[in-house]
Motif scaffolding. Structure first.
Motif, PDB file in Angstrom:
ATOM      1  N   ALA A 235       0.831  -1.204   0.000  1.00  0.00           N
ATOM      2  CA  ALA A 235       0.000   0.000   0.000  1.00  0.00           C
ATOM      3  C   ALA A 235       0.869   1.259   0.000  1.00  0.00           C
ATOM      4  O   ALA A 235       0.585   2.231  -0.721  1.00  0.00           O
ATOM      5  N   MET A 236       1.929   1.259   0.803  1.00  0.00           N
ATOM      6  CA  MET A 236       2.828   2.413   0.854  1.00  0.00           C
ATOM      7  C   MET A 236       3.498   2.649  -0.492  1.00  0.00           C
ATOM      8  O   MET A 236       3.568   3.790  -0.983  1.00  0.00           O
ATOM      9  N   LEU A 237       3.988   1.581  -1.123  1.00  0.00           N
ATOM     10  CA  LEU A 237       4.643   1.734  -2.421  1.00  0.00           C
ATOM     11  C   LEU A 237       3.667   2.230  -3.483  1.00  0.00           C
ATOM     12  O   LEU A 237       4.011   3.076  -4.318  1.00  0.00           O
ATOM     13  N   THR A 238       2.444   1.707  -3.468  1.00  0.00           N
ATOM     14  CA  THR A 238       1.422   2.168  -4.416  1.00  0.00           C
ATOM     15  C   THR A 238       1.156   3.650  -4.236  1.00  0.00           C
ATOM     16  O   THR A 238       1.112   4.422  -5.202  1.00  0.00           O
ATOM     17  N   ALA A 239       1.005   4.074  -2.979  1.00  0.00           N
ATOM     18  CA  ALA A 239       0.701   5.475  -2.698  1.00  0.00           C
ATOM     19  C   ALA A 239       1.856   6.382  -3.091  1.00  0.00           C
ATOM     20  O   ALA A 239       1.656   7.418  -3.745  1.00  0.00           O
ATOM     21  N   THR A 240       3.070   6.010  -2.700  1.00  0.00           N
ATOM     22  CA  THR A 240       4.201   6.899  -2.958  1.00  0.00           C
ATOM     23  C   THR A 240       4.518   6.994  -4.444  1.00  0.00           C
ATOM     24  O   THR A 240       4.922   8.050  -4.927  1.00  0.00           O
ATOM     25  N   ARG A 241       4.308   5.902  -5.165  1.00  0.00           N
ATOM     26  CA  ARG A 241       4.482   5.976  -6.631  1.00  0.00           C
ATOM     27  C   ARG A 241       3.512   6.964  -7.238  1.00  0.00           C
ATOM     28  O   ARG A 241       3.878   7.783  -8.091  1.00  0.00           O
ATOM     29  N   GLN A 242       2.252   6.895  -6.809  1.00  0.00           N
ATOM     30  CA  GLN A 242       1.244   7.819  -7.331  1.00  0.00           C
ATOM     31  C   GLN A 242       1.573   9.262  -6.948  1.00  0.00           C
ATOM     32  O   GLN A 242       1.267  10.198  -7.692  1.00  0.00           O
ATOM     33  N   LEU A 243       2.222   9.431  -5.803  1.00  0.00           N
ATOM     34  CA  LEU A 243       2.583  10.766  -5.332  1.00  0.00           C
ATOM     35  C   LEU A 243       3.882  11.280  -5.953  1.00  0.00           C
ATOM     36  O   LEU A 243       4.323  12.381  -5.624  1.00  0.00           O
ATOM     37  N   GLY A 244       4.492  10.470  -6.820  1.00  0.00           N
ATOM     38  CA  GLY A 244       5.651  10.939  -7.568  1.00  0.00           C
ATOM     39  C   GLY A 244       6.996  10.461  -7.073  1.00  0.00           C
ATOM     40  O   GLY A 244       8.023  11.040  -7.430  1.00  0.00           O
ATOM     41  N   ALA A 245       7.011   9.415  -6.263  1.00  0.00           N
ATOM     42  CA  ALA A 245       8.288   8.890  -5.765  1.00  0.00           C
ATOM     43  C   ALA A 245       9.200   8.521  -6.925  1.00  0.00           C
ATOM     44  O   ALA A 245       8.756   7.944  -7.926  1.00  0.00           O
ATOM     45  N   LYS A 246      10.479   8.834  -6.748  1.00  0.00           N
ATOM     46  CA  LYS A 246      11.460   8.554  -7.800  1.00  0.00           C
ATOM     47  C   LYS A 246      12.447   7.461  -7.405  1.00  0.00           C
ATOM     48  O   LYS A 246      13.051   6.830  -8.275  1.00  0.00           O
TER      49      LYS A 246
END
Length: 275
Positions: A235-246
């Motif tokens: 869930a954290m990885l899904t959220a942070t990817r959507q938020l623009g994590a690089k």
């Protein structure tokens, strides 16, 4: 704030010191002992930190929380080890008591999450005896004295639900004016030899470091990696990817065998920062 919604510590004196001075000294020792003073703390979107007794995994958790800026608002995700309560259990109002002081729950953020993702259900029973969020709180509070947070315990393991929750987390966080850190509380592989655990954990960590929630889910389930908090991590990885994590960085890795000397049955601990 109603005293009826004060959640009392479940594992103080077992997983970490119950005495405030002892706890502060031990946690600060792990924070200051982190091995990367070379750079300023990152404004991270998410992280993974272990939740075993401080003797075993405190040095890994300390490295994670020393590496990030801890904002005033956090969402802390954990597995449900006890089996009690709702499958996706959130607490919205009140506070969690710690030896270092009470930490208020972020009611506005919690209600926004429930509105966005109605599968989140109000439930204190899932949290009452659960240790996996509690052990992170002293570190977070020492790094951010004005902390408030939302706790969510996961008793579900279906990828689609984890992904949908991650997207909902991102939608709600994107609508806030303040920075919010998502903490996924998880240990890695459990109770196999040190060599097997390190090999299995490496496969899971590889997927985490490529920001691949589906890949993490698949490798954990297909390779029988007993990573207790894979759901929070997905869930954290899904959220942070959507938020623009690089990028994601492995801050520290260890096993319980590094401390106990017993390499026959160990638990793995990975500290990861996503930014």
């Amino acid at each position: 704030m109603a005293t009826s919604t004060l959640r009392h510590p479940a594992v103080a004196g077992r997983f970490y010191p119950a005495d405030p001075d002892d706890l502060r000294a031990e946690a600060l020792g792990y924070l200051s002992g982190a091995s990367s003073p070379k750079q300023a703390p990152l404004r991270a979107l998410g992280c993974i930190a272990p939740h075993a007794g401080y003797m075993y995994s405190g040095h890994v958790a300390g490295a994670v929380f020393a590496a990030v800026e801890v904002p005033k608002r956090c969402i802390v995700l954990c597995p449900n080890h006890t089996g009690m309560g709702r499958p996706l259990a959130i607490m919205s109002e009140g506070a969690w008591q710690t030896p270092l002081g009470d930490i208020p729950l972020d009611a506005a953020l919690a209600y926004a999450l429930k509105a966005q993702f109605p599968a989140l259900q109000e439930d204190s029973a899932a949290h009452r005896a659960e240790h996996a969020i509690e052990v992170e709180l002293p570190f977070l509070l020492l790094r951010q004295p004005e902390l408030s947070f939302v706790p969510i315990a996961f008793g579900v393991g279906q990828f689609e639900i984890l992904e949908q929750l991650g997207k909902a987390l991102a939608d709600v966080i994107a609508a806030q004016s303040d920075p919010i850190l998502i903490v996924a509380s998880s240990d890695m592989n459990h109770y196999e030899s040190d060599a097997v655990t390190r090999a299995k954990d490496h496969q899971a960590i590889e997927r985490i470091l490529t920001l691949d929630p589906r890949g993490l889910f698949d490798v954990v389930t297909q390779m029988n990696i007993s990573m207790c908090g894979f759901g929070p991590a997905v869930a954290m990885l899904t959220a942070t990817r959507q938020l623009g994590a690089k990028s994601a960085e492995l801050v520290k890795y260890a096993t319980s065998g590094d401390i106990s000397g017993d390499r026959s049955k160990v638990v793995g601990y990975a500290g990861v920062v996503v930014s």
